[in-house]
Enzyme design. Structure first.
Site, mmCIF file in Angstrom:
data_model
loop_
_atom_site.group_PDB
_atom_site.id
_atom_site.type_symbol
_atom_site.label_atom_id
_atom_site.label_comp_id
_atom_site.label_asym_id
_atom_site.label_seq_id
_atom_site.Cartn_x
_atom_site.Cartn_y
_atom_site.Cartn_z
ATOM 1 N N ARG A 1 28.895 29.638 53.884
ATOM 2 C CA ARG A 1 30.362 29.728 53.777
ATOM 3 C C ARG A 1 30.851 30.715 54.830
ATOM 4 N N LEU B 1 30.901 32.481 42.278
ATOM 5 C CA LEU B 1 29.629 31.881 41.862
ATOM 6 C C LEU B 1 29.507 31.687 40.358
ATOM 7 N N ASP C 1 30.879 34.874 54.773
ATOM 8 C CA ASP C 1 29.893 35.469 53.851
ATOM 9 C C ASP C 1 28.939 36.394 54.608
ATOM 10 N N LYS D 1 44.069 45.603 49.926
ATOM 11 C CA LYS D 1 43.446 46.640 49.092
ATOM 12 C C LYS D 1 43.330 47.948 49.874
ATOM 13 N N PHE E 1 32.397 45.714 42.830
ATOM 14 C CA PHE E 1 31.546 44.805 43.588
ATOM 15 C C PHE E 1 31.737 43.394 43.013
ATOM 16 N N ASN E 2 30.807 42.838 42.268
ATOM 17 C CA ASN E 2 31.007 41.461 41.785
ATOM 18 C C ASN E 2 31.056 41.400 40.256
ATOM 19 N N SER F 1 38.437 47.134 45.684
ATOM 20 C CA SER F 1 37.371 46.144 45.858
ATOM 21 C C SER F 1 36.404 46.605 46.933
ATOM 22 N N ALA F 2 35.165 46.232 46.774
ATOM 23 C CA ALA F 2 34.159 46.537 47.802
ATOM 24 C C ALA F 2 34.481 45.798 49.096
ATOM 25 N N TYR G 1 43.221 39.685 52.231
ATOM 26 C CA TYR G 1 43.093 40.214 50.864
ATOM 27 C C TYR G 1 42.507 41.623 50.902
ATOM 28 N N TYR H 1 41.576 38.494 33.828
ATOM 29 C CA TYR H 1 40.163 38.596 33.453
ATOM 30 C C TYR H 1 39.770 40.038 33.162
ATOM 31 N N ILE H 2 39.891 40.913 34.152
ATOM 32 C CA ILE H 2 39.398 42.280 33.969
ATOM 33 C C ILE H 2 40.343 43.090 33.093
HETATM 34 P P1 NAD Z 1 43.095 37.887 37.486
HETATM 35 O O1 NAD Z 1 43.816 36.994 38.409
HETATM 36 O O2 NAD Z 1 42.367 37.330 36.329
HETATM 37 O O3 NAD Z 1 44.101 38.996 36.905
HETATM 38 C C1 NAD Z 1 45.180 39.476 37.659
HETATM 39 C C2 NAD Z 1 46.403 39.446 36.753
HETATM 40 O O4 NAD Z 1 47.511 39.953 37.457
HETATM 41 C C3 NAD Z 1 46.763 38.028 36.300
HETATM 42 O O5 NAD Z 1 46.939 38.012 34.901
HETATM 43 C C4 NAD Z 1 48.080 37.729 37.015
HETATM 44 O O6 NAD Z 1 48.932 36.916 36.231
HETATM 45 C C5 NAD Z 1 48.636 39.134 37.201
HETATM 46 N N1 NAD Z 1 49.540 39.299 38.355
HETATM 47 C C6 NAD Z 1 49.327 38.919 39.632
HETATM 48 N N2 NAD Z 1 50.379 39.262 40.399
HETATM 49 C C7 NAD Z 1 51.274 39.887 39.581
HETATM 50 C C8 NAD Z 1 52.543 40.466 39.771
HETATM 51 N N3 NAD Z 1 53.155 40.433 40.957
HETATM 52 N N4 NAD Z 1 53.169 41.025 38.710
HETATM 53 C C9 NAD Z 1 52.570 41.032 37.487
HETATM 54 N N5 NAD Z 1 51.371 40.484 37.225
HETATM 55 C C10 NAD Z 1 50.736 39.924 38.279
HETATM 56 O O7 NAD Z 1 42.123 38.782 38.394
HETATM 57 P P2 NAD Z 1 40.993 39.809 37.948
HETATM 58 O O8 NAD Z 1 39.670 39.226 38.333
HETATM 59 O O9 NAD Z 1 41.230 40.262 36.559
HETATM 60 O O10 NAD Z 1 41.274 41.028 38.959
HETATM 61 C C11 NAD Z 1 42.081 42.104 38.550
HETATM 62 C C12 NAD Z 1 42.172 43.038 39.744
HETATM 63 O O11 NAD Z 1 40.858 43.416 40.170
HETATM 64 C C13 NAD Z 1 42.842 42.394 40.961
HETATM 65 O O12 NAD Z 1 43.691 43.361 41.576
HETATM 66 C C14 NAD Z 1 41.675 42.063 41.885
HETATM 67 O O13 NAD Z 1 42.052 42.122 43.263
HETATM 68 C C15 NAD Z 1 40.697 43.159 41.559
HETATM 69 N N6 NAD Z 1 39.312 42.778 41.834
HETATM 70 C C16 NAD Z 1 38.780 41.678 41.225
HETATM 71 C C17 NAD Z 1 37.457 41.314 41.521
HETATM 72 C C18 NAD Z 1 36.835 40.090 40.906
HETATM 73 O O14 NAD Z 1 35.805 39.609 41.431
HETATM 74 N N7 NAD Z 1 37.374 39.558 39.817
HETATM 75 C C19 NAD Z 1 36.705 42.084 42.401
HETATM 76 C C20 NAD Z 1 37.290 43.195 42.986
HETATM 77 C C21 NAD Z 1 38.616 43.543 42.680
HETATM 78 C C1 WQD Z 2 28.713 35.305 45.623
HETATM 79 C C2 WQD Z 2 27.537 34.625 46.314
HETATM 80 C C3 WQD Z 2 28.173 33.028 47.986
HETATM 81 C C4 WQD Z 2 30.062 30.249 45.161
HETATM 82 C C5 WQD Z 2 34.159 37.686 46.249
HETATM 83 C C6 WQD Z 2 35.253 38.287 47.064
HETATM 84 C C7 WQD Z 2 35.397 39.755 46.753
HETATM 85 C C8 WQD Z 2 35.515 39.988 45.257
HETATM 86 C C9 WQD Z 2 34.367 39.349 44.520
HETATM 87 C C10 WQD Z 2 37.876 40.250 44.791
HETATM 88 C C11 WQD Z 2 27.717 34.472 47.816
HETATM 89 C C12 WQD Z 2 27.471 32.349 46.811
HETATM 90 C C13 WQD Z 2 29.406 31.335 45.712
HETATM 91 C C14 WQD Z 2 29.462 28.965 45.217
HETATM 92 C C15 WQD Z 2 27.570 29.929 46.338
HETATM 93 N N1 WQD Z 2 36.765 39.471 44.769
HETATM 94 N N2 WQD Z 2 28.184 31.173 46.282
HETATM 95 N N3 WQD Z 2 28.228 28.863 45.812
HETATM 96 O O1 WQD Z 2 32.010 36.310 48.016
HETATM 97 O O2 WQD Z 2 30.467 38.116 47.053
HETATM 98 O O3 WQD Z 2 32.933 38.242 46.632
HETATM 99 O O4 WQD Z 2 34.381 37.948 44.860
HETATM 100 O O5 WQD Z 2 37.972 41.383 45.124
HETATM 101 O O6 WQD Z 2 36.550 40.206 47.402
HETATM 102 O O7 WQD Z 2 34.903 38.165 48.433
HETATM 103 O O8 WQD Z 2 31.577 36.481 45.516
HETATM 104 O O9 WQD Z 2 31.079 34.804 43.790
HETATM 105 O O10 WQD Z 2 32.325 34.047 45.872
HETATM 106 O O11 WQD Z 2 29.908 34.629 46.038
HETATM 107 O O12 WQD Z 2 26.460 29.811 46.853
HETATM 108 O O13 WQD Z 2 30.013 27.916 44.747
HETATM 109 O O14 WQD Z 2 27.420 33.308 45.783
HETATM 110 O O15 WQD Z 2 27.780 32.486 49.231
HETATM 111 O O16 WQD Z 2 26.454 34.644 48.432
HETATM 112 P P1 WQD Z 2 31.672 37.253 46.919
HETATM 113 P P2 WQD Z 2 31.286 34.918 45.258
#
Ligand code: NAD
Ligand code: WQD
Length: 339
Positions: A291, A199, A294, A152, A177-178, A124-125, A148, A11-12
């Site tokens: 949940r 969410l 949370d 980090k 953050f999110n 991540s936060a 998790y 995604y990112i």
């Molecule tokens: P994502 O799962 O969409 O992307 C992660 C990618 O990494 C995937 O394409 C997956 O195939 C690849 N991957 C996983 N393990 C691997 C490995 N061992 N070798 C090679 N590729 C591998 O997730 P995202 O939302 O894009 O997140 C990217 C990064 O940002 C992650 O490290 C995640 O922890 C961090 N992050 C995400 C969020 C969020 O809410 N999306 C928030 C905070 C931090």
């Molecule tokens: C957001 C709000 C839920 C789903 C998580 C990870 C964090 C980071 C970002 C990787 C909360 C509420 C959610 C639903 C709901 N990921 N909710 N119904 O929990 O803030 O953070 O994602 O690094 O590590 O913890 O995000 O989107 O799950 O929840 O009411 O079906 O939405 O209770 O208040 P969160 P979230």
């Protein structure tokens, strides 16, 4: 610069590929496709005019990493690869430590072997654990509350030790953050496998009719409307922050941590209503129990990124929801076409 994006088809990472390529960098995506599909490359090609180079590999494969770093003359790495589901990490901690911590250690060893010492890390936060004060700044105590988040935190500490051992390393830990939203084209976005944990993708799937209703996890928190409050940040703002961090590292060695957030909170119900406004669709929901794990409210103080990187989030809830809606509609269409 030639930049390796581990996890870059996710995604990112895929959004980062767009911003970096459009800034004139050469992007190489390195991904094991454990949580993404290769067809994102074709869609990146439609956005950029040509698809980035793709290497199908695991960050735990040191030999392939070294070969890739050398062959593509990589100058810097953005490390997105990782498992990221909090609940899954509680059930499978060893898988998370292996993939995230061992994987990062292998990457760093390969970088060291190849003389590549510029890294932007997806942190991540979650590393802050339970908020002790709000807004959360980078000096807030760290202390993750799940495996998790601990992966980090361990990686951040490994990076800090590395920077102390060798002053030539240039490292930015970006504490997201999110992240929500999608590229304006609707061609790339968040594509979770199975039932979404987060969410925004859940709301989008309700709005498009893939799920009957949203469960709102509690409305008895001490917040503006009783539902959880989070710091949602548009993914395009987030990846523009990565470009700003890369530019910052060009003139600043050492280890640095930055919050990447909007610096304000929005509630679950505010997001529901914003999505209904953006999509023109109703989002039915029911209030259910909280949940476990949370917190009521968490949001960032993002001043350090503005002062040091000249970056801040610019896109609001409306664009977060509108871009997600465009992606959700297109994605459903793409999935139908591919059937
Ligand atoms: P994502 O799962 O969409 O992307 C992660 C990618 O990494 C995937 O394409 C997956 O195939 C690849 N991957 C996983 N393990 C691997 C490995 N061992 N070798 C090679 N590729 C591998 O997730 P995202 O939302 O894009 O997140 C990217 C990064 O940002 C992650 O490290 C995640 O922890 C961090 N992050 C995400 C969020 C969020 O809410 N999306 C928030 C905070 C931090
Ligand atoms: C957001 C709000 C839920 C789903 C998580 C990870 C964090 C980071 C970002 C990787 C909360 C509420 C959610 C639903 C709901 N990921 N909710 N119904 O929990 O803030 O953070 O994602 O690094 O590590 O913890 O995000 O989107 O799950 O929840 O009411 O079906 O939405 O209770 O208040 P969160 P979230």
């Amino acid at each position: 610069m030639n930049i390796l994006l581990t996890g870059g088809s996710g995604y990112i990472g895929s959004h980062a590929a767009v911003v970096l390529a459009q800034a004139g960098h050469e992007v190489v995506i390195y991904d094991n496709l454990s949580n993404s599909r290769a067809d994102v490359l074709e869609r990146l090609g439609r956005i950029l005019g040509q698809a980035p180079v793709f290497v199908h590999g695991d960050v735990r494969d040191a030999a392939l990493l070294e070969q890739t770093l050398r062959h593509h003359r990589i100058d810097a790495v953005m490390h997105f690869a990782g498992l990221k589901a909090v609940g899954e990490s509680v059930a499978q901690p060893l898988a998370y430590y292996d993939n995230n911590v061992i994987g990062s250690q292998r990457l760093l060893q390969a970088m060291q072997q190849c003389g590549v010492r510029t890294l932007v890390f997806s942190s991540s936060a979650t590393v802050y654990g339970e908020p002790q004060y709000l807004p959360i700044d980078e000096d807030h105590p760290t202390g993750a509350t799940n495996p998790y988040g601990r992966t980090k935190l361990h990686i951040e500490q490994m990076l800090a030790d590395l920077a102390v051992s060798d002053a030539s390393w240039r490292i930015a830990c970006l504490r997201y953050f999110n992240p929500v939203g999608a590229h304006e084209s609707g061609l790339i976005g968040e594509d979770p496998n199975g039932i979404p944990n987060n969410l925004m993708p859940f709301i989008a799937q309700v709005a498009v009719g893939r799920r009957p209703q949203l469960s709102v996890f509690g409305d008895d928190y001490d917040t503006k409307d009783g539902t959880g409050v989070r710091d949602f940040i548009h993914v395009m703002d987030l990846v523009e922050g990565h470009l700003a961090a890369l530019n910052f590292l060009g003139g600043n060695a050492g280890w640095h941590a930055f919050n990447l957030g909007a610096g304000q909170g929005a509630s679950v119900l505010e997001m529901v209503h914003a999505f209904e406004h953006a999509s023109g669709r109703k989002v039915p929901y029911q209030i259910v129990d909280r949940r476990p794990g949370d917190v009521a409210s968490t949001y960032s103080k993002a001043d350090k990124a503005w002062q040091a990187l000249g970056w801040r989030a610019r896109r609001g809830l409306d664009e977060m929801c509108a871009s997600t809606w465009r992606w959700q509609q297109a994605d459903v269409k793409q999935k139908k076409e591919s059937l």
